[in-house]
Design an enzyme around this catalytic site. Structure first.
Site, PDB file in Angstrom:
ATOM      1  N   LYS A 195       9.035  -7.491  24.168  1.00  0.00           N
ATOM      2  CA  LYS A 195       8.803  -8.734  23.428  1.00  0.00           C
ATOM      3  C   LYS A 195       8.697  -9.853  24.451  1.00  0.00           C
ATOM      4  O   LYS A 195       9.702 -10.364  24.949  1.00  0.00           O
ATOM      5  CB  LYS A 195       9.975  -8.978  22.464  1.00  0.00           C
ATOM      6  CG  LYS A 195       9.625  -9.735  21.197  1.00  0.00           C
ATOM      7  CD  LYS A 195       9.165 -11.151  21.398  1.00  0.00           C
ATOM      8  CE  LYS A 195      10.299 -12.107  21.656  1.00  0.00           C
ATOM      9  NZ  LYS A 195       9.794 -13.478  21.975  1.00  0.00           N
ATOM     10  N   GLY A 247      17.441 -14.167  29.421  1.00  0.00           N
ATOM     11  CA  GLY A 247      17.219 -15.438  28.740  1.00  0.00           C
ATOM     12  C   GLY A 247      18.499 -16.254  28.703  1.00  0.00           C
ATOM     13  O   GLY A 247      19.351 -16.110  29.584  1.00  0.00           O
ATOM     14  N   SER A 248      18.624 -17.072  27.677  1.00  0.00           N
ATOM     15  CA  SER A 248      19.748 -18.002  27.610  1.00  0.00           C
ATOM     16  C   SER A 248      21.048 -17.280  27.265  1.00  0.00           C
ATOM     17  O   SER A 248      21.046 -16.253  26.576  1.00  0.00           O
ATOM     18  CB  SER A 248      19.468 -19.075  26.557  1.00  0.00           C
ATOM     19  OG  SER A 248      19.345 -18.478  25.284  1.00  0.00           O
ATOM     20  N   THR A 249      22.154 -17.826  27.717  1.00  0.00           N
ATOM     21  CA  THR A 249      23.466 -17.272  27.395  1.00  0.00           C
ATOM     22  C   THR A 249      23.707 -17.336  25.885  1.00  0.00           C
ATOM     23  O   THR A 249      24.281 -16.423  25.295  1.00  0.00           O
ATOM     24  CB  THR A 249      24.559 -18.028  28.178  1.00  0.00           C
ATOM     25  OG1 THR A 249      24.397 -17.693  29.571  1.00  0.00           O
ATOM     26  CG2 THR A 249      25.957 -17.635  27.747  1.00  0.00           C
ATOM     27  N   GLU A 250      23.203 -18.397  25.256  1.00  0.00           N
ATOM     28  CA  GLU A 250      23.365 -18.559  23.808  1.00  0.00           C
ATOM     29  C   GLU A 250      22.747 -17.370  23.057  1.00  0.00           C
ATOM     30  O   GLU A 250      23.382 -16.763  22.191  1.00  0.00           O
ATOM     31  CB  GLU A 250      22.666 -19.874  23.425  1.00  0.00           C
ATOM     32  CG  GLU A 250      22.710 -20.222  21.980  1.00  0.00           C
ATOM     33  CD  GLU A 250      21.683 -21.325  21.645  1.00  0.00           C
ATOM     34  OE1 GLU A 250      21.061 -21.879  22.578  1.00  0.00           O
ATOM     35  OE2 GLU A 250      21.508 -21.586  20.449  1.00  0.00           O
ATOM     36  N   GLY A 252      21.930 -14.493  24.401  1.00  0.00           N
ATOM     37  CA  GLY A 252      22.612 -13.284  24.871  1.00  0.00           C
ATOM     38  C   GLY A 252      23.836 -12.963  24.021  1.00  0.00           C
ATOM     39  O   GLY A 252      24.099 -11.798  23.689  1.00  0.00           O
ATOM     40  N   GLU A 269      20.855 -10.434  31.277  1.00  0.00           N
ATOM     41  CA  GLU A 269      20.738 -11.275  32.471  1.00  0.00           C
ATOM     42  C   GLU A 269      20.577 -12.693  31.951  1.00  0.00           C
ATOM     43  O   GLU A 269      19.532 -13.045  31.417  1.00  0.00           O
ATOM     44  CB  GLU A 269      19.534 -10.823  33.304  1.00  0.00           C
ATOM     45  CG  GLU A 269      19.766 -10.938  34.796  1.00  0.00           C
ATOM     46  CD  GLU A 269      19.239 -12.227  35.375  1.00  0.00           C
ATOM     47  OE1 GLU A 269      19.492 -13.290  34.769  1.00  0.00           O
ATOM     48  OE2 GLU A 269      18.573 -12.177  36.419  1.00  0.00           O
ATOM     49  N   CYS A 303      16.965 -18.815  37.095  1.00  0.00           N
ATOM     50  CA  CYS A 303      18.386 -18.684  36.769  1.00  0.00           C
ATOM     51  C   CYS A 303      19.266 -18.672  38.015  1.00  0.00           C
ATOM     52  O   CYS A 303      20.447 -18.975  37.926  1.00  0.00           O
ATOM     53  CB  CYS A 303      18.607 -17.437  35.938  1.00  0.00           C
ATOM     54  SG  CYS A 303      17.839 -15.973  36.637  1.00  0.00           S
ATOM     55  N   GLU A 401      23.284 -25.409  32.176  1.00  0.00           N
ATOM     56  CA  GLU A 401      22.074 -24.912  32.820  1.00  0.00           C
ATOM     57  C   GLU A 401      20.911 -25.775  32.319  1.00  0.00           C
ATOM     58  O   GLU A 401      20.558 -25.743  31.139  1.00  0.00           O
ATOM     59  CB  GLU A 401      21.818 -23.444  32.457  1.00  0.00           C
ATOM     60  CG  GLU A 401      20.555 -22.934  33.111  1.00  0.00           C
ATOM     61  CD  GLU A 401      20.262 -21.466  32.826  1.00  0.00           C
ATOM     62  OE1 GLU A 401      20.148 -21.086  31.652  1.00  0.00           O
ATOM     63  OE2 GLU A 401      20.138 -20.697  33.804  1.00  0.00           O
TER      64      GLU A 401
HETATM   65  P1  NAI Z   1      15.816 -17.990  24.828  1.00  0.00           P
HETATM   66  O1  NAI Z   1      16.991 -17.276  25.361  1.00  0.00           O
HETATM   67  O2  NAI Z   1      15.890 -18.567  23.447  1.00  0.00           O
HETATM   68  O3  NAI Z   1      14.534 -17.015  24.840  1.00  0.00           O
HETATM   69  C1  NAI Z   1      14.384 -15.884  25.667  1.00  0.00           C
HETATM   70  C2  NAI Z   1      13.741 -14.766  24.859  1.00  0.00           C
HETATM   71  O4  NAI Z   1      14.589 -14.397  23.777  1.00  0.00           O
HETATM   72  C3  NAI Z   1      12.401 -15.131  24.214  1.00  0.00           C
HETATM   73  O5  NAI Z   1      11.552 -14.004  24.254  1.00  0.00           O
HETATM   74  C4  NAI Z   1      12.788 -15.446  22.785  1.00  0.00           C
HETATM   75  O6  NAI Z   1      11.743 -15.293  21.857  1.00  0.00           O
HETATM   76  C5  NAI Z   1      13.880 -14.425  22.536  1.00  0.00           C
HETATM   77  N1  NAI Z   1      14.832 -14.765  21.488  1.00  0.00           N
HETATM   78  C6  NAI Z   1      15.194 -15.996  21.042  1.00  0.00           C
HETATM   79  N2  NAI Z   1      16.132 -15.880  20.072  1.00  0.00           N
HETATM   80  C7  NAI Z   1      16.382 -14.561  19.904  1.00  0.00           C
HETATM   81  C8  NAI Z   1      17.272 -13.801  19.068  1.00  0.00           C
HETATM   82  N3  NAI Z   1      18.098 -14.396  18.211  1.00  0.00           N
HETATM   83  N4  NAI Z   1      17.269 -12.467  19.185  1.00  0.00           N
HETATM   84  C9  NAI Z   1      16.469 -11.848  20.076  1.00  0.00           C
HETATM   85  N5  NAI Z   1      15.600 -12.501  20.869  1.00  0.00           N
HETATM   86  C10 NAI Z   1      15.566 -13.841  20.800  1.00  0.00           C
HETATM   87  O7  NAI Z   1      15.420 -19.108  25.855  1.00  0.00           O
HETATM   88  P2  NAI Z   1      14.525 -20.418  25.598  1.00  0.00           P
HETATM   89  O8  NAI Z   1      14.746 -20.933  24.209  1.00  0.00           O
HETATM   90  O9  NAI Z   1      13.145 -20.105  25.966  1.00  0.00           O
HETATM   91  O10 NAI Z   1      15.124 -21.415  26.660  1.00  0.00           O
HETATM   92  C11 NAI Z   1      16.322 -22.129  26.376  1.00  0.00           C
HETATM   93  C12 NAI Z   1      17.171 -22.262  27.605  1.00  0.00           C
HETATM   94  O11 NAI Z   1      17.628 -20.983  27.987  1.00  0.00           O
HETATM   95  C13 NAI Z   1      16.450 -22.789  28.828  1.00  0.00           C
HETATM   96  O12 NAI Z   1      16.393 -24.174  28.847  1.00  0.00           O
HETATM   97  C14 NAI Z   1      17.305 -22.241  29.932  1.00  0.00           C
HETATM   98  O13 NAI Z   1      18.420 -23.062  30.144  1.00  0.00           O
HETATM   99  C15 NAI Z   1      17.762 -20.916  29.394  1.00  0.00           C
HETATM  100  N6  NAI Z   1      16.942 -19.809  29.918  1.00  0.00           N
HETATM  101  C16 NAI Z   1      17.469 -19.039  30.887  1.00  0.00           C
HETATM  102  C17 NAI Z   1      16.725 -18.027  31.447  1.00  0.00           C
HETATM  103  C18 NAI Z   1      17.289 -17.181  32.527  1.00  0.00           C
HETATM  104  O14 NAI Z   1      16.562 -16.412  33.143  1.00  0.00           O
HETATM  105  N7  NAI Z   1      18.563 -17.267  32.797  1.00  0.00           N
HETATM  106  C19 NAI Z   1      15.336 -17.781  31.055  1.00  0.00           C
HETATM  107  C20 NAI Z   1      14.887 -18.626  29.984  1.00  0.00           C
HETATM  108  C21 NAI Z   1      15.671 -19.606  29.458  1.00  0.00           C
END
Ligand code: NAI
Ligand code: MG
Length: 498
Positions: A195, A247-250, A252, A269, A303, A401
């Site tokens: 995804k 992706g985000s800790t939230e 995760g 991660e 990250c 972050e």
């Molecule tokens: P996100 O964590 O919401 O999205 C990452 C992925 O998860 C996307 O493919 C999204 O469609 C999917 N996703 C979202 N909600 C989900 C759920 N409930 N269940 C399963 N999959 C879900 O990150 P977002 O909204 O793009 O960015 C928000 C913040 O997160 C950023 O500002 C940054 O601080 C952080 N982030 C950290 C990353 C890292 O590599 N540590 C990468 C991207 C964002």
């Protein structure tokens, strides 16, 4: 009107002009309910193309396909490790052969510079396939002695694939993060449903085409663009055996909770807020260059970026001046402009979030030594590289972050004081130390609670090295030989020799 840009390669133009669908069971199909979403060029805010939006019905279809491809008797399960190895290597070659095309697509969809995408994201993606190609033939077990008086046994372990893996990835390194999930998973014999992030689905779709061209059997890798609800449907699905998420800790935390329905395996991660510590006795020019790279690499959307600078008081002013001067000299512009040194942020949401953090810090009395709380230009999601001082540990700019080109700098006096401050975070992904005293560097490196520690360098990396997070930065490790553990189940076989 299709998106146009005179620099586009013919292959990119033709890719963008064809409908962007879901990859399920080796076929390109529309979403069952016909929904699509727009993906946007963050340098210009123009729509690039509409992309099929997978719903839970499409997730069901993909899980059925991935399960069938995984089951014993399938073409995939019967493929020898050597053939799998050759297949992986072939995909690496194909990515390399299409590197310019991938780099343009990444620059269009994510905003990053074409050159940065080609030399970083795309080159490492190709290398990942080649590195893991070597492991496909080396998924070994061990034979283990047993002590049962009067009886004889032969006991051994086998490393078997987990099953159907859902890879859910973010937008900061779109192709590379897709490969982080797909490559170890298929090396170990799993099947995958990927995804991609809603902001950046294009290179994952192009990769899907190349996987079919390389001869990956139908259903082994399925690609389902969509939003968080698509990801959530994968996580909730009883037919998925493992979720691998970046992706985000939230999110995760939501995934860890949702995955408990069938106790599917989870690797995460997540976010980071890496401390970068510069001692008085460091090579200061190298430390300044490292702080700039560590702070602003990938438009700060990384990250493991060193977003919290801690500088020993004797060199604080010099380091702040050096980093601020370098930040001010960075030319921000369209990822297709060869003179640009930094592109835009990925999305309007990210743009507003990052500028909001800078504004908030200024309102609380912080000082901007470089950068601004105002957008750069009137079109595109650009932010000037920013350095902030006069911050305290309670400010949001210091605790959260931010995921943008924003670095804070705080002075310190003693080693104990800086170790406590550096570790005072829920995150634990990366950290760094600059000191020419070998004792200080290694001792402080050992005291920092983070999955990766850089000593007198930043962002030095290789696909051979495991990475992942302490604390709320995640579960598990990716890449290197350790990176296969999370994609395998260990089976113990005990045979009695009668
Ligand atoms: P996100 O964590 O919401 O999205 C990452 C992925 O998860 C996307 O493919 C999204 O469609 C999917 N996703 C979202 N909600 C989900 C759920 N409930 N269940 C399963 N999959 C879900 O990150 P977002 O909204 O793009 O960015 C928000 C913040 O997160 C950023 O500002 C940054 O601080 C952080 N982030 C950290 C990353 C890292 O590599 N540590 C990468 C991207 C964002
Ligand atoms: Mg989100």
């Amino acid at each position: 009107m299709p998106y146009e840009n005179s620099a586009l390669l013919p292959a990119v133009r033709s890719f963008l002009s064809a409908p962007k669908k879901l990859l399920i069971d080796g076929d390109w199909v529309d979403a069952k309910d016909g929904r699509t979403f727009a993906t946007v060029n963050p340098s210009t805010e123009e729509e690039l193309v509409q992309v099929a939006y997978a719903s839970s019905v499409d997730v069901d279809r993909a899980v059925v396909a991935a399960r069938a491809a995984f089951e014993s008797g399938s073409a995939w399960s019967k493929m020898t490790p050597r053939d799998r190895s050759h297949l992986l290597w072939r995909i690496g070659d194909l990515i390399e052969a299409h590197a310019d095309e991938f780099a343009q697509l990444e620059a269009l969809d994510n905003g990053k510079r074409v050159e940065a995408a080609r030399d970083g994201d795309i080159a490492v993606s190709a290398e990942l396939f080649r590195y893991f190609a070597g492991w496909a033939t080396k998924m070994e077990g061990t034979s283990i002695p047993m002590s049962v008086p009067g009886r004889e046994f032969h006991a051994y372990t086998r490393r078997e694939p987990v099953g159907v893996v859902a890879g859910i990835v973010p937008w900061n390194f779109p192709l590379l993060m897709a490969c982080f999930k797909i490559v170890p998973a298929i090396t170990a014999g799993n099947t995958v449903i990927l995804k991609p992030a809603e902001q950046t689905p294009l290179t994952a779709l192009r990769l899907g085409e190349l996987l079919l061209e390389a001869g990956v059997p139908a259903g082994v890798v399925n690609v389902l663009p969509g939003f968080g609800d698509t990801g959530a449907a994968l996580v909730d699905h009883h037919g998925v055996d493992k979720v691998a998420f970046t992706g985000s800790t939230e999110v995760g935390k939501k995934i860890a909770t949702a995955a408990s329905v069938n106790l599917k395996k989870v690797s995460l991660e997540l976010g980071g807020k890496a401390p970068n510590i510069i001692f008085n006795d460091a090579d200061i020019d190298a430390a300044i260059a490292g702080a700039v790279l560590g702070g602003y690499f990938n438009e700060g959307q990384c990250c493991v970026n060193g977003s919290r600078l801690y500088v020993q008081r004797g060199v604080f002013d010099r380091v702040v001046e050096g980093v601020a001067a370098a930040a001010r000299a960075i030319k921000v512009g369209d990822g297709f402009d060869p003179s640009s040194q930094m592109g835009p942020l990925v999305s309007q949401e990210q743009h507003e979030k990052v500028l909001g953090y800078i504004r908030g810090a200024v309102e609380q009395g912080a000082v901007l030594n470089a950068g601004s709380a105002d957008a750069v230009g009137d079109r595109g999601f650009f932010v000037a590289p920013t350095l902030i001082t006069s911050v305290n540990e309670q400010m949001a700019v210091q605790t959260d972050e931010i995921f943008g080109p924003v670095v804070t700098a705080i002075p310190f006096d003693t080693e104990d004081e800086v170790v406590a401050a550096a570790n005072n975070t829920v995150y634990g992904l990366a950290a760094g130390v600059w000191s020419n005293n070998i004792g200080t560097a290694h001792r402080v490196g050992a005291r920092l609670r983070a999955g990766t520690v850089w000593l007198n360098t930043w962002h030095a990396d290789d696909v051979t090295l495991p990475r992942g997070g302490f604390k709320q930065s995640g579960w598990g490790r990716e890449l290197g030989s350790f990176g296969l553990d999370d994609y395998t189940e260990l089976k113990t076989v005990i045979a009695e020799l009668r």
